[in-house]
Each structure stands twice: as structure tokens, then as C-alpha cells.
Design a protein around this motif. Sequence first.
Motif, PDB file in Angstrom:
ATOM      1  N   ARG A  57       0.829  -1.210   0.000  1.00  0.00           N
ATOM      2  CA  ARG A  57       0.000   0.000   0.000  1.00  0.00           C
ATOM      3  C   ARG A  57       0.862   1.258   0.000  1.00  0.00           C
ATOM      4  N   GLY A  58       2.185   1.086  -0.125  1.00  0.00           N
ATOM      5  CA  GLY A  58       3.083   2.233  -0.232  1.00  0.00           C
ATOM      6  C   GLY A  58       3.393   2.921   1.072  1.00  0.00           C
ATOM      7  N   VAL A  59       3.240   2.211   2.204  1.00  0.00           N
ATOM      8  CA  VAL A  59       3.505   2.818   3.505  1.00  0.00           C
ATOM      9  C   VAL A  59       4.288   1.837   4.377  1.00  0.00           C
ATOM     10  N   THR A  60       4.782   2.336   5.494  1.00  0.00           N
ATOM     11  CA  THR A  60       5.371   1.517   6.540  1.00  0.00           C
ATOM     12  C   THR A  60       4.661   1.890   7.835  1.00  0.00           C
ATOM     13  N   ALA A  61       5.068   1.298   8.950  1.00  0.00           N
ATOM     14  CA  ALA A  61       4.429   1.614  10.232  1.00  0.00           C
ATOM     15  C   ALA A  61       5.433   1.433  11.351  1.00  0.00           C
ATOM     16  N   VAL A  62       5.240   2.183  12.416  1.00  0.00           N
ATOM     17  CA  VAL A  62       6.098   2.038  13.588  1.00  0.00           C
ATOM     18  C   VAL A  62       5.817   0.665  14.201  1.00  0.00           C
ATOM     19  N   PRO A  63       6.787   0.093  14.944  1.00  0.00           N
ATOM     20  CA  PRO A  63       6.618  -1.266  15.478  1.00  0.00           C
ATOM     21  C   PRO A  63       5.345  -1.489  16.285  1.00  0.00           C
ATOM     22  N   VAL A  64       4.937  -0.511  17.099  1.00  0.00           N
ATOM     23  CA  VAL A  64       3.744  -0.714  17.918  1.00  0.00           C
ATOM     24  C   VAL A  64       2.493  -0.848  17.051  1.00  0.00           C
ATOM     25  N   LEU A  65       2.454  -0.154  15.917  1.00  0.00           N
ATOM     26  CA  LEU A  65       1.295  -0.263  15.031  1.00  0.00           C
ATOM     27  C   LEU A  65       1.321  -1.585  14.272  1.00  0.00           C
ATOM     28  N   VAL A  66       2.510  -2.048  13.898  1.00  0.00           N
ATOM     29  CA  VAL A  66       2.615  -3.372  13.269  1.00  0.00           C
ATOM     30  C   VAL A  66       2.078  -4.416  14.232  1.00  0.00           C
ATOM     31  N   ARG A  67       2.428  -4.276  15.505  1.00  0.00           N
ATOM     32  CA  ARG A  67       1.936  -5.211  16.519  1.00  0.00           C
ATOM     33  C   ARG A  67       0.423  -5.133  16.641  1.00  0.00           C
ATOM     34  N   ASP A  68      -0.144  -3.933  16.569  1.00  0.00           N
ATOM     35  CA  ASP A  68      -1.597  -3.785  16.648  1.00  0.00           C
ATOM     36  C   ASP A  68      -2.286  -4.469  15.471  1.00  0.00           C
ATOM     37  N   LEU A  69      -1.776  -4.237  14.270  1.00  0.00           N
ATOM     38  CA  LEU A  69      -2.379  -4.856  13.091  1.00  0.00           C
ATOM     39  C   LEU A  69      -2.232  -6.375  13.148  1.00  0.00           C
ATOM     40  N   ASP A  70      -1.092  -6.836  13.635  1.00  0.00           N
ATOM     41  CA  ASP A  70      -0.844  -8.261  13.816  1.00  0.00           C
ATOM     42  C   ASP A  70      -1.860  -8.845  14.796  1.00  0.00           C
ATOM     43  N   GLY A  71      -2.050  -8.167  15.932  1.00  0.00           N
ATOM     44  CA  GLY A  71      -2.998  -8.639  16.937  1.00  0.00           C
ATOM     45  C   GLY A  71      -4.427  -8.616  16.454  1.00  0.00           C
ATOM     46  N   ILE A  72      -4.797  -7.559  15.728  1.00  0.00           N
ATOM     47  CA  ILE A  72      -6.147  -7.480  15.171  1.00  0.00           C
ATOM     48  C   ILE A  72      -6.399  -8.633  14.211  1.00  0.00           C
ATOM     49  N   ALA A  73      -5.408  -8.928  13.369  1.00  0.00           N
ATOM     50  CA  ALA A  73      -5.541 -10.045  12.434  1.00  0.00           C
ATOM     51  C   ALA A  73      -5.734 -11.352  13.181  1.00  0.00           C
ATOM     52  N   SER A  74      -4.980 -11.537  14.268  1.00  0.00           N
ATOM     53  CA  SER A  74      -5.048 -12.781  15.029  1.00  0.00           C
ATOM     54  C   SER A  74      -6.414 -12.975  15.683  1.00  0.00           C
ATOM     55  N   VAL A  75      -6.924 -11.941  16.356  1.00  0.00           N
ATOM     56  CA  VAL A  75      -8.209 -12.096  17.039  1.00  0.00           C
ATOM     57  C   VAL A  75      -9.353 -12.188  16.045  1.00  0.00           C
ATOM     58  N   PHE A  76      -9.255 -11.462  14.936  1.00  0.00           N
ATOM     59  CA  PHE A  76     -10.317 -11.522  13.934  1.00  0.00           C
ATOM     60  C   PHE A  76     -10.376 -12.914  13.303  1.00  0.00           C
ATOM     61  N   LEU A  77      -9.218 -13.439  12.942  1.00  0.00           N
ATOM     62  CA  LEU A  77      -9.166 -14.747  12.309  1.00  0.00           C
ATOM     63  C   LEU A  77      -9.598 -15.839  13.280  1.00  0.00           C
TER      64      LEU A  77
END
Length: 254
Positions: free
Chosen positions: A143-163
Motif C-alpha cells: 500500500r506504499g507505507v510503513t508503520a512504527v513497530p507498535v502499530l505493526v503489533r496492533d495490526l498483527d494482533g487485530i488479524a489474530s483475534v479476527f481470524l
Amino acid sequence: MQAVTRRRARTVSDVPPLKPSLVKAVFGEVTSMHVSRAAAQAAASVTRTALTEIVDGTGRAAEEGRKKLLPRDLLTAIGRNVELDVGDKWYDHSPTFRRLNGDRYDARGVLVPPVRRSRSRRPSAVVGAHRFEAGVRKLLRSRGVTAVPVLVRDLDGIASVFLTGLARDAAMVVREGGVKRFGAVTLVTPGEPATDPAPFPKDSLGARSTRSGDGRTVGMEDVLAAATMQLFGGALRKQALTEAREATRHTPAG
């Protein structure tokens, strides 16, 4: 919070999917049923769609000319569109959402730790968090962006709980022989009259009361039925189902 009424046109062909092996690992933590290849791919696609919408919804970064996303951008995305609120069970474990969860602070503004609870034997998506970090980083780059580590962790966690929720609901659909119950949510914009909730797509299992197939295998339609329960927003739900069907069009059912 208000729902966004105008959605940007996009494709997902350039967005990497989650690895099927990781998706099946999540299913394996909540059910002993066999998970078909098409079901795993559909679950990966639905999760990818939800994450992509969240990343694309962080318009504040673009408005400020930034390429690196910050935690506040995640809050902006969910604040702009309530359909993207798909990982609420992760919020208790994320500093980003502490003040949105009614956490207690003392007179000096220091967070008061919650009372420790006994460890549950029920499989938790939080235990399996971080397994999707590589996929999240690839999605951000696409998507042409990066993210700070804490936000990567948030997106990772959201993916885990959603799945994990998707897997549990899909297993329930199999056990109950179809969708026995679901709710409808109407998104209302202040100052505008309420409208009837969007119906389930006619070609999704959510429009039927029974399922086909045996009672020992989670199939693609079971995952799509679960998606109709996990995604309460009409536009996001419709997009996720459409993209999942396209992603599994050439995948064998077994």
C-alpha cells in the motif's frame, strides 16, 4: 463515530495474502475439524480485506504527507468508519486503545493495572499474536507505507483475534448445520434518517438456513457464513465476500 460514505476504488491483486499454513494453525487451535484448502484461502482473503481497509483508511498520514503510519492513524481509520472495528478483543492488550477501553488512571495519570485473572484453558488469539507480522509488513509495503513497530503489533494482533473469531464461527456453522442466528446492525450518520440494514448477498451462505457438506470439514461457504457474522458493516462485508470468492475461484474444494 461516523461511517465513511465514499470508498476509494482499489484492487487487492497486489496485496499479499496471509500464509495458508498460518491460517490453518489458527483453525487448529479452536477446532479439530478438517479445514479445506478453499476454506483456508477464503479466511486468509477475508482477513486480508479487513486489514487492507484499515490501512487504506488511515488517511491522516497521507494528509500530513507521511509514509510511516502511527498508532493515532489506526484510531483515525476506525473513527472514520465503524465497519473497520473488527478486532475489539485485541484492544485490552494494546496501549493504543487503553484510553478507549475505560482503563483507570490515578491522580498522576499513571495507568492502574487490572486485576489479574486466572488463566483460561480456552485458546486465545493473543497467545498466537505476532505470527502475522511478516504478512502485515508486506501488506503495508504493497500500500506504499510503513508503520512504527507498535502499530505493526496492533495490526498483527487485530488479524489474530479476527481470524480466531472467524474460525470459531465457521466451526459453529458446521456443528449447527448452518447459520442459526445472526444480528443486523444499522450504521446511522448524525442528522440523517436511519435506513434498513443491507441484506446478506443472495449468493452467500448467510442468506440460507442450512449448509451442504459433511459435519467434519470446514468448507469455504462455512467461512463466508462466519464472515457475515464477524463483519457487521454492509459495504466491508460485501467486499470481503466478493474478494474471497474471487480468490478461491480456482482453488479445489478439498
